[in-house]
Design a protein around this motif. Structure first.
Motif: not given
Length: 167
Positions: A88-99, A115-121, A127-128
């Motif tokens: 899920h390439a774009a999720m790199v932007l969430f790396r380290g969050y609550a791991e 994701e519901s707050q931040w994920v858009d095109e 992130g990709t």
């Protein structure tokens, strides 16, 4: 074993000059994906127009090909590109969050609300792009991605020149 470079060199021996290529890359070792072919020591590859046209020992490749440029990697291994088979390439932007949480807690309480707050095109594009830089630097030449805005992921993969399977 008999390598492609040996076959090409035999063909080139019928010609007066070595075949011209854009680049020869030399390294102490090469790991092949050709069945039955062991690792090659003192290896080289010849590249032209972005395509590998020969693989063999340094001597074989240099005998059969003349390069516009040469790159010697004194402590490297040449190997085929790696494949990232699930991501899920774009999720790199969430790396380290609550791991430090279990998967279900992490998803339900942290990731899905984010994701519901931040994920858009834009999020997926940025992130990709970051994930592709990391993949390319790590030797990944093909990846599978399952995330939002697949058309954005596909466009970024195309721009980066990386093969992708988008779901």
């Amino acid at each position: 074993g008999y390598t492609w470079a040996m076959a090409q060199q035999a063909e080139n021996s019928r010609q007066s000059d070595p075949r011209k290529v854009d680049l020869i890359v030399e390294a102490p070792w090469l790991i092949s994906v050709v069945e039955g072919q062991a690792a090659i020591e003192d290896a080289a590859i010849a590249v032209t127009a972005g395509t590998i046209v020969a693989v063999g020992t340094r001597a074989e490749v240099n005998r059969g090909f003349q390069a516009q440029s040469k790159k010697t990697l004194p402590s490297h291994v040449l190997l085929p590109g790696l494949v990232n088979a699930h991501g899920h390439a774009a999720m790199v932007l969430f790396r380290g969050y609550a791991e430090d949480m279990s998967l279900q807690t992490w998803l339900n309480e942290r990731i899905w609300p984010l994701e519901s707050q931040w994920v858009d095109e834009t999020f997926v594009r940025d992130g990709t792009r970051l994930a592709l830089v990391e993949m390319i630097r790590s030797g990944i030449t093909c990846f599978s991605d399952m995330y939002y805005y697949p058309e954005v992921v596909a466009e970024q993969a195309k721009q980066a020149g990386v093969r992708a399977q988008i779901a």
